[in-house]
Design an enzyme around this catalytic site. Structure first.
Site, PDB file in Angstrom:
ATOM      1  N   GLU A  85       1.990 -10.941   0.325  1.00  0.00           N
ATOM      2  CA  GLU A  85       2.253  -9.371   0.192  1.00  0.00           C
ATOM      3  C   GLU A  85       3.513  -9.346   1.424  1.00  0.00           C
ATOM      4  OE1 GLU A  85       0.246  -5.130   1.768  1.00  0.00           O
ATOM      5  OE2 GLU A  85      -0.535  -6.919   2.580  1.00  0.00           O
TER       6      GLU A  85
ATOM      7  N   ASP B 139       0.922  -1.344  -0.185  1.00  0.00           N
ATOM      8  CA  ASP B 139       0.483  -0.232   0.121  1.00  0.00           C
ATOM      9  C   ASP B 139       0.774   1.718  -0.016  1.00  0.00           C
ATOM     10  OD1 ASP B 139       1.066  -0.377   2.176  1.00  0.00           O
ATOM     11  OD2 ASP B 139      -1.068  -0.145   3.637  1.00  0.00           O
TER      12      ASP B 139
ATOM     13  N   HIS C 238       0.700  -9.135  -4.510  1.00  0.00           N
ATOM     14  CA  HIS C 238       0.122  -7.895  -3.624  1.00  0.00           C
ATOM     15  C   HIS C 238       0.374  -6.676  -3.064  1.00  0.00           C
ATOM     16  CE1 HIS C 238      -3.967  -7.019  -1.520  1.00  0.00           C
ATOM     17  NE2 HIS C 238      -3.105  -6.658  -0.677  1.00  0.00           N
TER      18      HIS C 238
ATOM     19  N   ASP D 130      -0.359 -18.498  -5.497  1.00  0.00           N
ATOM     20  CA  ASP D 130       0.339 -17.221  -5.520  1.00  0.00           C
ATOM     21  C   ASP D 130      -0.593 -16.767  -6.374  1.00  0.00           C
ATOM     22  OD1 ASP D 130       1.593 -15.760  -6.653  1.00  0.00           O
ATOM     23  OD2 ASP D 130       2.624 -16.206  -8.704  1.00  0.00           O
TER      24      ASP D 130
END
Length: 625
Positions: A478, A84, A417, A469
């Site tokens: 992530e 993020d 991710h 995956d």
């Protein structure tokens, strides 16, 4: 971002490099040196702010270049936490601590891999940001961005449309855990920079001391002051961070006041009562216990020996638990042999524990000591061998035969991710990708990420070594800053200890020698008077690569700090292998003097420079008038 209480739409984006040239060993043998090089690229992918011209991750661009401006502070820079775009202070500070510990502890090993420049750059990208975030002694800007609003969008950092609110800690809104961890980060970084840039090292220590004082005087958990952090990086308490900060300040300064703090508060803050099986961004006890064990090993007759032995007993509890010799109170393992602490992003706990075991093995070996566990003795080599087994698992020696370090080896996760890695680079797709559009067009697409985020350590397998995956499987795919940071020191040590076919050798042709034994001729003794009349201020003003080695332009300012003029100053300069300008060599080996008739008046300065690879030279005064 910490991965314990995240919503399904939570997104962490770790970027890779679509236009980067990186040689990864194609041999079946493990090259830990390649793993170091690969790991360092992850930190460049996570950079926030205006990127330098020599940025190696070409699919990234400038982002968040106005952070803090609306609140009257410059908070541009630092690192995005994971997949993020939030800059969380606690895991970022722990990341810097671990990077710096690795660079200081394994300086020779990292320099031998020609990666010290990149390691210091990774540290400084974080420490420069921290210095800006600490504008006053009792103020620390602790977070930029909000996890909830950030996770509603799937967009590149360069397209960011989410709020960039900044959150600060002060005497009315304390955060001893985050503030003391930040003090530890700056103290550790001061050690990493000390041989290369002593003026910057000293600046970091000034801020570290202020931050620790702030943390100790105004106590409280940071997530009580910054509620938006509770869902993502909740703190379990601040006592371990206060001990951690004091211990690092003692190591960086040698000031007994900080050691006494750790001794006096050993019981009340849990340092000698908590036996733990985890070392992480939230739990520092094992790190404190290992560092203070070294203090005891270095001085067995310390007046604090009785308390230090209790710290060491807890360090050995952690050690024995990791190697399965703790009388049943052990760290869980997968069938394939991986330590397993948490379902969510377990690899971050594996990397930090493995690093700590490697460090402790060095301390034990230097003291010719061993660990006596409930289920048998453990030699230093046993600890390093176990750390190696965890590193090998990460790099592909596991039931899935997959490297969990992205970009290393022949098989690694391709659906990481990570927002930036999952969307075509802004240099290729220049139109903005909208908040919701990103989910529809990129998050849910079945194809692999268009950008390889080299060096990202993903969350890793489940308790049965299973791994799926998929971009939506954020628990496993992530990466985070705090997971990757310990790898630099760990893999550097493993390369030095075990070697391996690959792109790194202990001695490469053309690499300048900076070993103390380069010269056999003895030099005159350095000045041993009560106090030197001059002070040396070292800094690195530039660096470049040539022939596979990194060279530095060292600038040294000689300042007269006495009340009298200084003339005929002679200096002894040891461990110098390159060219030097501004001083006149004498007929004595390693002895230089200022140009003829040069007099340093009180308060005045004189500068000289030299160029070489590796740490700064050792400079001392031989004589003067």
């Amino acid at each position: 971002m910490e991965l314990t209480m995240k919503s399904l739409t939570a997104g962490f984006a770790v970027s890779a490099a679509i236009l980067i040239s990186l040689s990864v060993s194609s041999s079946s043998a493990t090259s830990y040196g390649d793993a170091v090089e690969t790991s360092l690229l992850f930190f460049e992918a996570q950079r926030s702010g205006k990127l330098p011209t020599d940025h190696r991750v070409k699919w990234r661009g400038d982002s968040a270049v106005h952070d803090g401006f609306s609140q009257g502070v410059d908070l541009v820079g630092g690192y995005y936490d994971a997949g993020d775009h939030v800059k969380f202070g606690l895991p970022m500070a722990f990341t810097i601590t671990m990077l710096a510990w690795g660079a200081a502890e394994f300086r020779k090993e990292i320099a031998g891999l020609n990666q010290m420049d990149h390691a210091l750059r990774a540290i400084r990208w974080g420490t420069d940001y921290i210095l800006k975030a600490h504008p006053q002694p009792d103020v620390l800007w602790a977070q930029v961005g909000d996890g909830n609003s950030d996770h509603y969008c799937w967009e590149r950092a360069e397209d960011m449309t989410t709020p960039r609110n900044a959150y600060k800690l002060d005497n009315e809104n304390p955060g001893s855990d985050l503030t003391s961890e930040t003090a530890a980060a700056l103290a550790a970084a001061s050690l990493a920079f000390r041989p290369y840039n002593s003026s910057y090292s000293n600046l970091l220590l000034v801020h570290a001391k202020q931050l620790f004082s702030f943390a100790d005087r105004f106590r409280g958990q940071y997530d009580d002051s910054i509620e938006s952090a509770q869902q993502f990086y909740p703190s379990s308490g601040y006592s371990d961070e206060l001990l951690w900060g004091a211990t690092w300040l003692y190591r960086a300064t040698g000031d007994q006041t900080y050691l006494k703090y750790a001794i006096d508060n050993a019981g009340s803050m849990g340092g000698i009562s908590w036996g733990v099986k985890e070392f992480s961004w939230d739990t520092k006890y094992a790190g404190v216990q290992v560092l203070l064990s070294k203090v005891l090993m270095d001085n067995p007759h310390s007046p604090y020996a009785s308390i230090l032995k209790q710290y060491q007993a807890k360090a050995e509890y952690f050690t024995c638990a990791c190697v399965q010799k703790n009388g049943g109170y052990n760290v869980n393992r997968t069938p394939g042999g991986l330590m397993y602490m948490h379902n969510w992003n377990n690899m971050q706990y594996v990397s930090s524990a493995s690093f700590l075991l490697a460090v402790y093995s060095v301390y034990l070996s230097a003291s010719k000591a061993k660990v006596t566990c409930p289920n048998g003795q453990v030699q230093p080599q046993d600890l390093l061998n176990f750390a190696k087994s965890q590193g090998d698992y990460i790099l592909g020696k596991n039931p899935k035969s997959i490297s969990y370090l992205v970009g290393y080896g022949q098989s690694y996760p391709t659906h990481v991710h990570h927002r930036g890695a999952s969307i075509t680079s802004i240099s290729v797709l220049q139109s903005a990708v909208g908040c919701v559009q990103g989910f529809d067009a990129w998050y849910r697409r079945p194809e692999g990420n268009p950008n390889v985020i080299y060096g990202a350590l993903v969350g890793g397998p489940d308790k049965n070594d299973g791994f799926y995956d998929d971009r939506s499987n954020y628990e496993q795919t992530e990466p985070t800053l705090s997971a990757c940071a310990p790898l630099i020191g760990l893999f550097s040590k493993l390369q030095s200890a075990y070697g391996a076919p690959g792109s790194y050798q202990d001695q490469r042709p053309g690499t300048p020698s900076t070993s103390p034994g380069s010269y056999s001729q003895k030099t005159p003794p350095a000045y041993t008077g009560s106090k030197s009349p001059v002070q040396f201020l070292h800094s690195i003003t530039s660096s470049w690569n040539h022939g596979g080695a990194t060279y530095y332009r060292h600038q040294v300012i000689i300042k007269n700090i006495s009340q009298k003029p200084v003339s005929d100053l002679k200096l002894q300069i040891e461990n110098i292998s390159g060219s030097l300008w501004g001083l006149t060599p004498t007929q004595e080996k390693n002895i230089y003097q200022l140009p003829h008739l040069q007099v340093l008046k009180p308060g005045s300065q004189y500068m000289f420079v030299y160029v070489q690879g590796g740490p700064q030279a050792k400079i001392s005064v031989v004589s003067y008038h």
